[in-house]
Structure formats: structure tokens, C-alpha cells
Design an enzyme around this catalytic site. Structure first.
Site, PDB file in Angstrom:
ATOM      1  N   GLU A 179      -1.613  -7.483   9.687  1.00 43.72           N
ATOM      2  CA  GLU A 179      -1.941  -6.781  10.924  1.00 43.72           C
ATOM      3  C   GLU A 179      -2.843  -7.585  11.849  1.00 43.72           C
ATOM      4  OE1 GLU A 179      -2.875  -2.929   9.237  1.00 43.72           O
ATOM      5  OE2 GLU A 179      -0.879  -2.241   9.818  1.00 43.72           O
ATOM      6  N   LYS A 180      -2.848  -8.894  11.668  1.00 45.23           N
ATOM      7  CA  LYS A 180      -3.758  -9.699  12.493  1.00 45.23           C
ATOM      8  C   LYS A 180      -3.320  -9.784  13.952  1.00 45.23           C
ATOM      9  CE  LYS A 180      -2.077 -14.206  10.688  1.00 45.23           C
ATOM     10  NZ  LYS A 180      -1.279 -13.691   9.559  1.00 45.23           N
TER      11      LYS A 180
ATOM     12  N   GLU B 276      -4.388   7.757  15.277  1.00 40.86           N
ATOM     13  CA  GLU B 276      -4.115   6.349  15.551  1.00 40.86           C
ATOM     14  C   GLU B 276      -3.177   6.242  16.746  1.00 40.86           C
ATOM     15  OE1 GLU B 276      -2.389   4.196  12.299  1.00 40.86           O
ATOM     16  OE2 GLU B 276      -3.715   5.116  10.835  1.00 40.86           O
TER      17      GLU B 276
ATOM     18  N   ARG C 263       0.869  -1.190   0.000  1.00 36.10           N
ATOM     19  CA  ARG C 263       0.000   0.000   0.000  1.00 36.10           C
ATOM     20  C   ARG C 263       0.900   1.233   0.000  1.00 36.10           C
ATOM     21  NH1 ARG C 263      -1.630   0.659   6.432  1.00 36.10           N
ATOM     22  NH2 ARG C 263       0.452   0.184   7.184  1.00 36.10           N
TER      23      ARG C 263
ATOM     24  N   ASN D  45      -4.031   7.946   3.454  1.00 34.31           N
ATOM     25  CA  ASN D  45      -3.487   7.451   4.714  1.00 34.31           C
ATOM     26  C   ASN D  45      -1.976   7.631   4.718  1.00 34.31           C
ATOM     27  OD1 ASN D  45      -4.153   5.971   7.249  1.00 34.31           O
ATOM     28  ND2 ASN D  45      -2.562   4.606   6.464  1.00 34.31           N
ATOM     29  N   GLU D  46      -1.499   8.293   5.738  1.00 32.73           N
ATOM     30  CA  GLU D  46      -0.048   8.433   5.944  1.00 32.73           C
ATOM     31  C   GLU D  46       0.713   8.653   4.641  1.00 32.73           C
ATOM     32  OE1 GLU D  46       1.306   5.144   8.380  1.00 32.73           O
ATOM     33  OE2 GLU D  46       0.612   6.177  10.178  1.00 32.73           O
TER      34      GLU D  46
ATOM     35  N   TRP E 102       4.894  -3.959  14.328  1.00 31.69           N
ATOM     36  CA  TRP E 102       6.024  -3.635  13.442  1.00 31.69           C
ATOM     37  C   TRP E 102       7.278  -3.188  14.189  1.00 31.69           C
ATOM     38  CZ3 TRP E 102       7.223   1.531  13.969  1.00 31.69           C
ATOM     39  CH2 TRP E 102       6.200   2.371  14.431  1.00 31.69           C
TER      40      TRP E 102
ATOM     41  N   CYS F 114       6.928  11.882 -13.014  1.00 29.71           N
ATOM     42  CA  CYS F 114       7.423  12.612 -11.843  1.00 29.71           C
ATOM     43  C   CYS F 114       8.687  13.394 -12.201  1.00 29.71           C
ATOM     44  CB  CYS F 114       7.680  11.663 -10.678  1.00 29.71           C
ATOM     45  SG  CYS F 114       6.140  11.085  -9.918  1.00 29.71           S
TER      46      CYS F 114
HETATM   47  C1  GLA Z   1      -0.067   3.066  10.395  1.00 33.00           C
HETATM   48  C2  GLA Z   1      -1.216   2.904   9.420  1.00 33.00           C
HETATM   49  C3  GLA Z   1      -2.250   1.937   9.888  1.00 33.00           C
HETATM   50  C4  GLA Z   1      -1.628   0.731  10.527  1.00 33.00           C
HETATM   51  C5  GLA Z   1      -0.730   1.172  11.637  1.00 33.00           C
HETATM   52  C6  GLA Z   1      -0.088   0.038  12.401  1.00 33.00           C
HETATM   53  O1  GLA Z   1      -0.222   4.056  11.299  1.00 33.00           O
HETATM   54  O2  GLA Z   1      -1.826   4.132   9.117  1.00 33.00           O
HETATM   55  O3  GLA Z   1      -3.038   1.583   8.770  1.00 33.00           O
HETATM   56  O4  GLA Z   1      -0.913   0.017   9.576  1.00 33.00           O
HETATM   57  O5  GLA Z   1       0.309   1.937  11.095  1.00 33.00           O
HETATM   58  O6  GLA Z   1       0.663   0.511  13.487  1.00 33.00           O
HETATM   59 ZN    ZN Z   2       5.607   8.926 -10.627  1.00 37.48          ZN
END
Ligand code: GLA
Ligand code: ZN
Length: 688
Positions: free
Chosen positions: A364-365, A316, A114, A152-153, A324, A163
């Protein structure tokens, strides 16, 4: 941004992925039951739900989301609705491989994972615009919708041909002429002169590619390009729901929490309505004390409050452990409440989790969640979460309140990038963010509020500005420092400040004149020490250790406060102060130990009367932070968060009694705290 401000409660809840459980109706039913029990009121939906929302190109399925949103609305819960661009369906990558990122070795990435799309790809932009528009059209006035969560992030960079072309345009726009570009990037060095715009390429991973101006501009471009992508994402959302605030979740780096490296959040913050971030400290680790880590968490929270000077959100966090870190420890009893309240103490209006429920499969389980695979509300983690939910209700009057600081520390992304690139000094010992956190530590230990700002913020609100290691320092900022100090401010800077300009070219003709005037010294040399070598700082009959760096300075108008104890510059100034206009500018020539910073800042804060007046007898293991009510007609009310970040009982003494909002009891001036205990004490000053 009315809706956000109208929301009278703290947000509690988190990332919720019903899209993973559509074949498990009993699980979805259980979720709603458990949400109530956890006192969770806010859910971030749809973050990675693209394949559930658009299972095939142009085929949209929103019914499942309608149901969840309606159900949440009925239960008086809020939704923070995400755009799904953080991960894409396989059909999209397959049909349009251009959406996949190209890495710095110019290798095309495969589908999978992702956060790995190209920010320039017109097709990705088009597909994102379609799904985002559909979401906004469908839910813009949904009663559950509180806020938008964009992607997200955001992170990373792409080196694909599109680019590259965008980068070229960006560079051209910035420099206008090749002559200006070659001057800024110091073209002739190793024959890197650019004779046609088409020769410009993003930095390659090969070690020799040391065009520092290019590297720095690439970092800036990546920030601008990411913001541009974000702006593209929000276009229709803003148009269709102008009153709904927009955020995207920011990060910090490493399990030890230093500011995020690769995006200039100082810039990005100006584009979001509310800052939100994801915080994952490694509590209960084996390399530092709980207080060591807590102070770093404090630093990043202060940064996110300061960037917009308003409350922020924890988007979060984990109720237990993550998956992780090299070792994923769960929180000890008491830590969840304590660490949650620390967020609030520094200005957060939420504690949201990743994740509501543990996924059944994939990576992430085993990541911490409110609801475990056992589905059990009796388990410890669930109970800890419910306790936080209850506490957030008990302290709800604090929501939205501000936190005032008269001290600011400057963190600068440009500087971090340039310093990181610099070939010289100690390659391993620069540690710019960590050094800022060492300076911050004094204030955290002594319960003095600090803002963490950028060089572009207004300085006038502060009595003390701490700006260590500003290696990259534009003339404009030097002038700002001069003005600030002239008007009565106190400024502290250090070794490695003021060496290169905004394009990473060194200043010619010695240490810049502006800095010489301001600090009353001239920096002649910078000595770099091997890790085991030390020098000494002799000051007021005290002796402190110096490591890593010693600037050799010549004093002009400055007064010498401390001298080096050894080496060829023995006896020469190591710490100086210069009266400048109404204020003073301190220069710390060497990298000192914490004992020096402790004594030094004690004196500075005493002179400026910056001590926390409420704290009579503090403890370095107990952090006290406050938020204040600014409502005029009412008596001023301060909420003190008294937090024991240690495994032992602690006692602190404070100036007044108050009411502990978590217990409802009146406190006295001596506060006893059990390990990891937090008390939130409301003190209302008598009306004058
Ligand atoms: C990040 C992501 C989440 C998840 C967490 C796990 O912050 O945004 O989707 O993967 O890490 O800590
Ligand atoms: Zn590119």
C-alpha cells in the site's frame, strides 16, 4: 452510546499506523503537527498492529500505543481503537496452523496477507479474546477513546474441519430432521439425499455442485459465523466499556459500487452500534459519467443509513486514488470536497481516510493518503484534505441530523445469492443489484430521497416501495406486501419476482396466489432475450425498448397500462397496475430502458406528491440531498447539499433562498455551480 452522541463535530481523519514508524520519531512528531494542519480530529489505531502489540506469545507492549493515545487526547482528538484480528503475527500462524483458513478446494492457506483466519478456530478465538481484553482493560476509560473498530472488513469463508462441523450443527439446528433437510434441499435431485448429518459438507468449487438449498444455507451460515466471531470479539470490550459504541467496517463491491455480496449486512447491522463503511469509487473513469458513479455512491450510502435508520460513518475513503483498481487515478481538483460532502449529504457523520500516511514499504505504499512520502503539507492532496476539514467545521451543526425518505427500495441478500445461483434465464444478464440502481437513478436524478431497506424492515413509513426482481420471496413477505398495499402503500415490482421460497424451492401451482391477488395478474412465462434482441413496450403513444426479460402475464383484476410490441405475446400486458385495498401495486413485466423508468416514475411520484418541492428546476448532473433538524421547539431547518457531479457549469433553480454554509453568503433562487462545486444551503422555515 453517550460518547458518540456527545461528540459535537464531524469526524475527520482516518487509519493511522504509527506502529509502522516506531523507529522514525521525527515522522511521528511530524504527524502530530500535520494532523492539526489537516484539521483532522479522529484516528483509527491498531487495525493491523498485532505484531507490535504482542511481539511474542504472551509478551505485550502497549507503551507505544499509550504515548500515541495520550498525545491524541491532549490534542483533543478522538481514537477509534481497533482490535487487531484482521492480520496476525507470524508466531501465531507458526505455532497454531489451525488459525489459518482452508479454502473451498480444502487447501490450507499459508501465512501471509491478511483477513484470512478461520472464524471457528478455538485457538484463534482464544488469542483474539486475550489481546482484545488487554486493550479494553487498558484503554476502556482513556479520554481519547471514542469508539471500537472490530477487526477489519470481515469477509470470506473457511472450509476447515472445524468450520464443517459448525456448519453441520447449524444445519441440524435449523432443520431438526433429515426429512426436513432433504425436502428443503431437494435431496433426491442427482441423488443428493442426505442420510446422516455427517455427510453434510460446505459447497465445493466444482461446477456440478448445484444443491441450491445448500449453497444458500452456506451463505447464511457464513454470515452467522462471522457475526458469531464478531460477538466473541466484543464480549469483554462490551463488559469493560459499556458506554463506548462498537462498529466494524463494512464494504461495497467493485469500483462501480454495488452492495457487498458475501455477507448479509442487513443481519450484521443489528449487531453493531454504528454502521461504518469503506468507500472507494473509481472517480474520473473511462466507462461512465461522473453522475453515473455518483448515483451509485448515493445508493450504497442510502443503504447504510437505512439499515439502522441513523447516521453512519465513512470509515475509509481516499483523499486521492487507491492502489487496487486496474487504473488508479487521483481526484481532479474539486472532487475531494464534493465527494466528501456527498457522504455527509446522505447521512454520514464523518469522512475518514485510508490512510493518514503512505506506508514506506509493501503493497500500500502507493495508495492515496493524507500525507505522502514527501511529508509536504503544501501538496495538492494535503490541501484538499485541509479544505474538507475546514468545511466539516463550517457545517458542524448538521452532524447527527437525520434524513427523511418516503420512498424505499428493497435489497435482499438471500435473493441475490439465490438469483446468482439460478441456472436459467440469462446467466450473464440477471444483474439484480445493478437493476435496483437503475430504478434508484430516477430518484437520484430528481433529488428525491430514498431509503434502501431489507424485506425485514418496517414498510409503513413509506409511500412508495420498489421491489424489483424479488425472485426469492417468502410467503411472509408476500403477506407483508399485501398488508402494506392494503393500507394505502404503492408497490412496484417486476419480472422474476416470486419464483422460489426461502429455501430456493419453486412455488408449485403457478405464480403464488398472494401475488396474483396483490398485482391482479398471473405470470405465465418468462421469456429471456439474447443481448442484441429487443422487444418494445407501447404505452400512452410512447414506445420504449425492452431487453433481457419479458414476463408473459395474464391480467385478472389489474388494469393494463402498456403492452408488448412484438413476438408471440405482442399486444399482451407488459405494465399493469392493480388497486388493492387503499393502495396500488404495479407490475413491470419487461426489463425496460431508462427512458421508460423516467416517465413511469415521474407519473408515480407526481401522483403521490413525492417530488422535491424545494427544487424548481433541477439538473440530472446536480444532485440535491438534504438533512433535517428534528429539534422540536426550534423552527424546522433543512440543509440542502447541492452538488454538481459534472465537468460543466450548471444552474438549478430552487424555491427559497438560504445561506451557503461554506461561504457564509446568502444565496438566491438561481444557483450557479462550477464543475464539481458543492453548496450547502441552510434554509430555516418561518415559525408557524
Ligand atoms: C480496505 C482496507 C484498508 C486498505 C484499503 C485500501 O478498505 O480496510 O486496510 O487496504 O482497503 O483501499
Ligand atoms: Zn475454519
Amino acid at each position: 452510546m453517550t460518547r458518540y452522541n456527545l461528540e459535537e463535530r464531524f469526524l475527520h481523519g482516518g487509519d493511522y499506523n504509527p506502529d509502522q514508524w516506531l523507529n522514525y520519531p521525527e515522522i511521528l512528531a511530524k504527524d502530530f503537527e500535520l494532523m492539526e494542519k489537516a484539521r483532522a480530529n479522529t484516528f483509527s489505531l491498531g487495525i493491523f498492529a498485532w505484531s507490535a502489540l504482542e511481539p511474542a506469545e504472551g509478551v505485550f507492549e502497549f507503551e507505544w500505543l499509550d504515548k500515541i493515545m495520550d498525545e491524541l487526547a491532549e490534542r483533543n482528538s478522538n481514537v477509534i481503537l481497533a482490535t487487531p484480528s484482521g492480520a496476525r503475527p507470524a508466531w501465531l500462524s507458526k505455532a497454531y496452523p489451525e488459525v489459518l483458513r482452508t479454502n473451498e478446494k480444502r487447501e490450507k492457506m499459508l501465512h501471509g496477507g491478511r483477513h484470512n483466519h478461520c472464524f471457528s478456530s478455538p485457538i484463534y478465538r482464544e488469542k483474539v479474546a486475550i489481546i482484545n481484553r488487554k486493550l479494553a482493560e487498558r484503554y476502556h476509560d482513556h479520554p481519547a477513546l471514542l469508539m471500537w473498530h472490530i477487526s477489519n472488513e470481515y469477509s470470506g469463508d473457511c472450509h476447515c474441519p472445524i468450520c464443517q462441523e459448525n456448519f453441520r450443527q447449524w444445519v441440524k439446528q435449523k432443520y431438526q430432521t433429515l426429512a426436513a433437510l432433504n425436502e428443503a434441499w431437494w435431496g433426491p435431485f442427482w441423488s443428493h439425499t442426505i442420510t446422516d448429518w455427517s455427510q453434510i459438507e460446505s459447497p465445493s468449487p466444482i461446477g456440478e455442485m448445484q444443491v441450491h438449498g445448500l449453497n444458500l444455507d452456506w451463505h447464511r451460515f457464513v454470515t452467522d459465523q462471522t457475526i458469531d466471531f464478531y460477538e466473541h470479539e466484543i464480549k469483554d470490550i462490551r463488559r469493560l466499556s459499556p458506554d463506548v459504541p462498537i462498529t466494524t467496517n463494512f464494504m461495497a463491491d467493485t469500483r462501480d459500487l454495488i452492495p457487498f455480496y458475501s455477507l448479509d449486512y442487513g443481519k450484521f447491522a443489528q449487531h453493531v452500534d454504528v454502521i461504518s463503511w469503506d468507500c472507494y469509487p473509481a472517480w474520473h473513469n473511462d466507462w461512465g459519467t461522473t453522475a453515473d458513479l455518483a448515483s451509485k455512491v448515493g445508493f450504497i450510502n442510502d443503504q447504510y443509513r437505512s439499515l439502522k435508520k441513523q447516521p453512519f460513518l465513512i470509515m475509509e475513503s481516499t483523499p486521492s486514488g487507491v492502489n487496487w483498481h486496474p487504473v488508479n487515478r487521483t481526484k481532479r481538483p474539486g472532487m475531494h470536497l464534493l465527494s466528501s460532502m456527498q457522504f455527509i449529504a446522505h447521512g454520514s457523520d464523518s469522512n475518514l481516510y485510508f490512510q493518514w500516511r503512505k506506508s514506506r514499504g509493501s503493497s500500500e505504499k502507493f495508495h492515496g493518503a493524507v500525507v505522502d512520502h514527501d511529508n509536504d503539507e503544501q501538496n495538492r492532496v494535503f490541501q484538499d484534505v485541509a479544505e474538507v476539514g475546514k468545511a466539516l467545521e463550517e457545517i458542524k451543526e448538521i452532524k447527527g441530523l437525520h434524513k427523511k425518505a418516503k420512498v424505499a427500495i428493497i435489497y435482499d441478500w438471500d435473493n441475490n445469492w439465490a438469483l446468482n445461483d439460478a441456472q436459467g434465464f440469462g446467466l450473464e444478464s440477471k444483474r439484480y443489484p445493478q437493476t435496483l440502481q437503475e430504478h434508484y437513478r430516477y430518484f437520484w436524478d430528481h433529488d428525491i430521497a430514498v431509503d434502501v431497506i431489507t424485506k425485514d424492515h418496517d414498510f409503513d413509513a413509506y409511500q412508495l416501495i420498489i421491489a424489483p426482481m424479488l425472485y426469492l420471496l417468502p410467503k411472509e413477505t408476500m403477506k407483508k406486501f399485501q398488508q402494506y398495499t392494503k393500507n394505502g402503500g404503492t408497490l412496484v415490482s417486476t419480472y422474476l419476482t416470486g419464483i422460489v421460497n426461502e429455501t430456493d424451492l419453486t412455488y408449485l401451482g403457478g405464480w403464488p396466489q398472494e401475488l396474483q391477488e396483490l398485482f391482479g395478474v398471473s405470470v405465465k412465462e418468462i421469456d429471456t432475450l439474447y443481448p442484441k434482441q429487443k422487444n418494445l413496450l407501447l404505452m400512452k403513444e410512447q414506445q420504449y425498448q425492452i431487453h433481457d426479460y419479458c414476463s408473459v402475464v395474464q391480467t385478472n383484476t389489474a388494469q393494463t397500462l402498456g403492452v408488448y410490441g412484438a413476438d408471440f405475446y405482442q399486444g399482451q400486458a407488459a405494465v399493469t397496475v392493480n388497486d388493492y385495498g387503499e393502495g396500488s401495486a404495479y407490475y413491470l413485466g419487461g426489463r425496460t430502458d431508462q427512458a421508460f423508468l423516467e416517465d413511469f416514475y415521474q407519473e408515480v411520484t407526481q401522483q403521490l406528491r413525492l417530488q422535491n418541492e424545494w427544487v424548481r428546476q433541477g439538473s440530472t448532473n446536480v444532485s440535491i440531498q438534504s438533512r433535517e433538524s428534528q429539534q422540536e421547539q426550534l423552527a424546522p431547518t433543512t440543509y440542502y447539499f447541492v452538488m454538481n457531479f459534472s465537468e460543466e457549469n450548471q444552474e438549478v433553480e430552487v424555491a427559497t433562498s438560504g445561506i451557503d454554509l461554506l461561504t457564509g453568503k446568502t444565496t438566491n433562487q438561481k444557483l450557479q455551480l462550477a464543475p464539481y462545486e458543492v453548496q450547502i444551503i441552510k434554509v430555516t422555515a418561518p415559525v408557524q
